[in-house]
Design an enzyme around this catalytic site. Sequence first.
Site, PDB file in Angstrom:
ATOM      1  N   TYR A  72      14.321  16.551 -10.581  1.00 46.49           N
ATOM      2  CA  TYR A  72      13.840  16.657  -9.192  1.00 46.49           C
ATOM      3  C   TYR A  72      12.323  16.844  -9.169  1.00 46.49           C
ATOM      4  O   TYR A  72      11.613  16.226  -8.389  1.00 46.49           O
ATOM      5  CB  TYR A  72      14.534  17.824  -8.483  1.00 46.49           C
ATOM      6  N   PHE A 124      -0.422  -6.333   8.559  1.00 46.81           N
ATOM      7  CA  PHE A 124       0.984  -6.682   8.348  1.00 46.81           C
ATOM      8  C   PHE A 124       1.817  -6.068   9.478  1.00 46.81           C
ATOM      9  O   PHE A 124       1.400  -5.107  10.104  1.00 46.81           O
ATOM     10  CB  PHE A 124       1.417  -6.152   6.983  1.00 46.81           C
ATOM     11  N   ASP A 125       2.999  -6.628   9.739  1.00 46.51           N
ATOM     12  CA  ASP A 125       3.755  -6.170  10.922  1.00 46.51           C
ATOM     13  C   ASP A 125       4.103  -4.679  10.889  1.00 46.51           C
ATOM     14  O   ASP A 125       3.988  -3.997  11.903  1.00 46.51           O
ATOM     15  CB  ASP A 125       4.993  -7.043  11.195  1.00 46.51           C
ATOM     16  N   ASP A 214      -4.375  -2.508   1.727  1.00 42.47           N
ATOM     17  CA  ASP A 214      -2.927  -2.716   1.796  1.00 42.47           C
ATOM     18  C   ASP A 214      -2.649  -3.728   0.678  1.00 42.47           C
ATOM     19  O   ASP A 214      -2.933  -4.913   0.795  1.00 42.47           O
ATOM     20  CB  ASP A 214      -2.552  -3.252   3.177  1.00 42.47           C
ATOM     21  N   ALA A 216      -0.022  -4.907  -1.294  1.00 42.05           N
ATOM     22  CA  ALA A 216       1.276  -5.468  -1.707  1.00 42.05           C
ATOM     23  C   ALA A 216       1.127  -6.615  -2.708  1.00 42.05           C
ATOM     24  O   ALA A 216       1.885  -6.723  -3.657  1.00 42.05           O
ATOM     25  CB  ALA A 216       2.053  -5.929  -0.479  1.00 42.05           C
ATOM     26  N   LYS A 257       6.672  -6.229  -3.894  1.00 41.19           N
ATOM     27  CA  LYS A 257       5.989  -7.514  -4.072  1.00 41.19           C
ATOM     28  C   LYS A 257       5.414  -7.553  -5.486  1.00 41.19           C
ATOM     29  O   LYS A 257       6.133  -7.821  -6.434  1.00 41.19           O
ATOM     30  CB  LYS A 257       4.889  -7.689  -3.017  1.00 41.19           C
ATOM     31  N   HIS A 449      11.620  -8.830  15.545  1.00 41.80           N
ATOM     32  CA  HIS A 449      12.143 -10.000  14.829  1.00 41.80           C
ATOM     33  C   HIS A 449      13.362  -9.678  13.961  1.00 41.80           C
ATOM     34  O   HIS A 449      14.205 -10.528  13.727  1.00 41.80           O
ATOM     35  CB  HIS A 449      11.045 -10.642  13.978  1.00 41.80           C
TER      36      HIS A 449
HETATM   37  C1  LIG Z   1       5.754  -5.789   2.598  1.00 39.51           C
HETATM   38  C2  LIG Z   1       4.464  -5.341   3.082  1.00 39.51           C
HETATM   39  C3  LIG Z   1       4.286  -4.081   3.657  1.00 39.51           C
HETATM   40  C4  LIG Z   1       5.440  -3.131   3.900  1.00 39.51           C
HETATM   41  O1  LIG Z   1       6.105  -2.844   2.729  1.00 39.51           O
HETATM   42  P1  LIG Z   1       7.694  -2.591   2.651  1.00 39.51           P
HETATM   43  O2  LIG Z   1       7.894  -2.354   1.209  1.00 39.51           O
HETATM   44  O3  LIG Z   1       8.364  -3.844   3.133  1.00 39.51           O
HETATM   45  O4  LIG Z   1       8.012  -1.435   3.486  1.00 39.51           O
HETATM   46  C5  LIG Z   1       3.025  -3.722   4.051  1.00 39.51           C
HETATM   47  N1  LIG Z   1       1.998  -4.554   3.916  1.00 39.51           N
HETATM   48  C6  LIG Z   1       2.119  -5.782   3.374  1.00 39.51           C
HETATM   49  C7  LIG Z   1       0.932  -6.660   3.222  1.00 39.51           C
HETATM   50  C8  LIG Z   1       3.349  -6.221   2.937  1.00 39.51           C
HETATM   51  O5  LIG Z   1       3.472  -7.441   2.422  1.00 39.51           O
END
Ligand SMILES: *Cc1c(COP(=O)(O)O)cnc(C)c1O
Length: 458
Positions: A72, A124-125, A214, A216, A257, A449
């Site tokens: 933990y 990103f969304d 960000d 990813a 990703k 969506h």
């Molecule tokens: C996928 C993604 C996110 C969110 O990540 P999740 O793992 O899906 O919660 C944020 N920013 C970008 C650019 C992404 O591609």
Amino acid sequence: MELPFAESWRIKMVEPIKKSTREEREQWMKEADYNLFQLRSEQVYIDCLTDSGTGAMSDRQWAAVMMGDESYAGSSSFFHLKEMINKITGFEYVIPTHQGRAAENVLFSHLVKAGSIVPGNSHFDTTKGHIESRKATALDCTIDEAKDTQLEIPFKGNVDPKKLEKALAEHHENVPFIIVTITNNTAGGQPVSMQNLREVRAIADKYGKRVVLDSARFAENAYFIKTREEGYADKTIKEIALEMFSLADGMTMSAKKDGIVNMGGFIATRHEDWYEGAKRFCIPFEGYLTYGGMNGRDMEALAVGLDENTEFDNLETRIHQVEFLAGLLDEYGIPYQRPVGGHAIFVDADKVLTKVPKEEFPAQTLAIELYLEAGVRGCEIGYILADRDPVTRENRFGGLDLLRLCVARRVYTDNHMRVIAAALKNVFDRRDEITRGVEIVWEAELMRHFTVKLKKLF
Ligand SMILES: *Cc1c(COP(=O)(O)O)cnc(C)c1O
């Protein structure tokens, strides 16, 4: 004779996938309310919905899974992950989270307040969702060129320094940080140049602001810097990644990703105050600080995934496959966001289904048609994804209306790419017969969506 290009890995385990008939797919699509997120995966032949969490882990990653320490507190797996993140990013403080949006939730809970303005390239969304749900504004300062899908420039994901400067001049007291998404997913998986990151840094410094990446797809972004930006051809991906992060103050990461794991994420930063602030939200939202929503075994797999996917060969194989698919679309004359990005093809639905009015969502219509044609599942990145304006509640038709076909990492072969391209060509060839789209029957207020219910008007 020159040897052809081939993958930098071989296959050790396979997963059968099923074909279906058009009649079956028509029934399934109806049952799913014409929302491809609502399909069951066995109703899909080739799944291009997302490249998120869909990658194939390597033998080294699976071996690492067996070494997971599920303690933990103080798990050695956390420290393995932390050391790898330190090495690749230079950021000292690490908070694991269950995925990328959780990293946003934890960090933004500390930093974003009602009335905040968060400028950057295209958000990103989920990033936008986490800003807007706090009654703050996500201000898109992407270069205008990104909107011209046919223009070929190497770094179409860039921030427009003039727009950013203007945003800071006007709003700097309400700006908690600048966020740059690498690669710029919403604008078509387009990379951001090192030069641009330097410009953003300079503007941020001028106004005393911090910069979040960000991240990813930071490794794919580094690949594009290496192959497209002057002065980087001889640098390793790891050297380039380190330089990118040196221009920022912290990062949110969806490890699903470029971490090539099925679930996971993290926050990393060089600033103790951000770490201390975010910590307070990690514990109630995600879990204790040395697991934050991840299993020990998953942290081990992520540490290996980050190491492998910041090696050139792995990235070259991946980007090559995406380019192969793009080459087939070129052959068939199908318009997509050019040049092709790192993880996906973004078909310009407005230019394909020219007879379907905006109000009937051309990209969603194209996604439905492609699924019905061959069981290939893509994803609308367009007017439905754009949600409504939080103030006027009008649909946002100002951006692009794209059908995204994601390529999962290390999963499909080039023959699958051929099937995708042929299916799309068949739809493309009868595009003039497609004159009607879909209508929204039910929608959620944010991120509609995923759950939207649609009615087919054709
Ligand atoms: C996928 C993604 C996110 C969110 O990540 P999740 O793992 O899906 O919660 C944020 N920013 C970008 C650019 C992404 O591609």
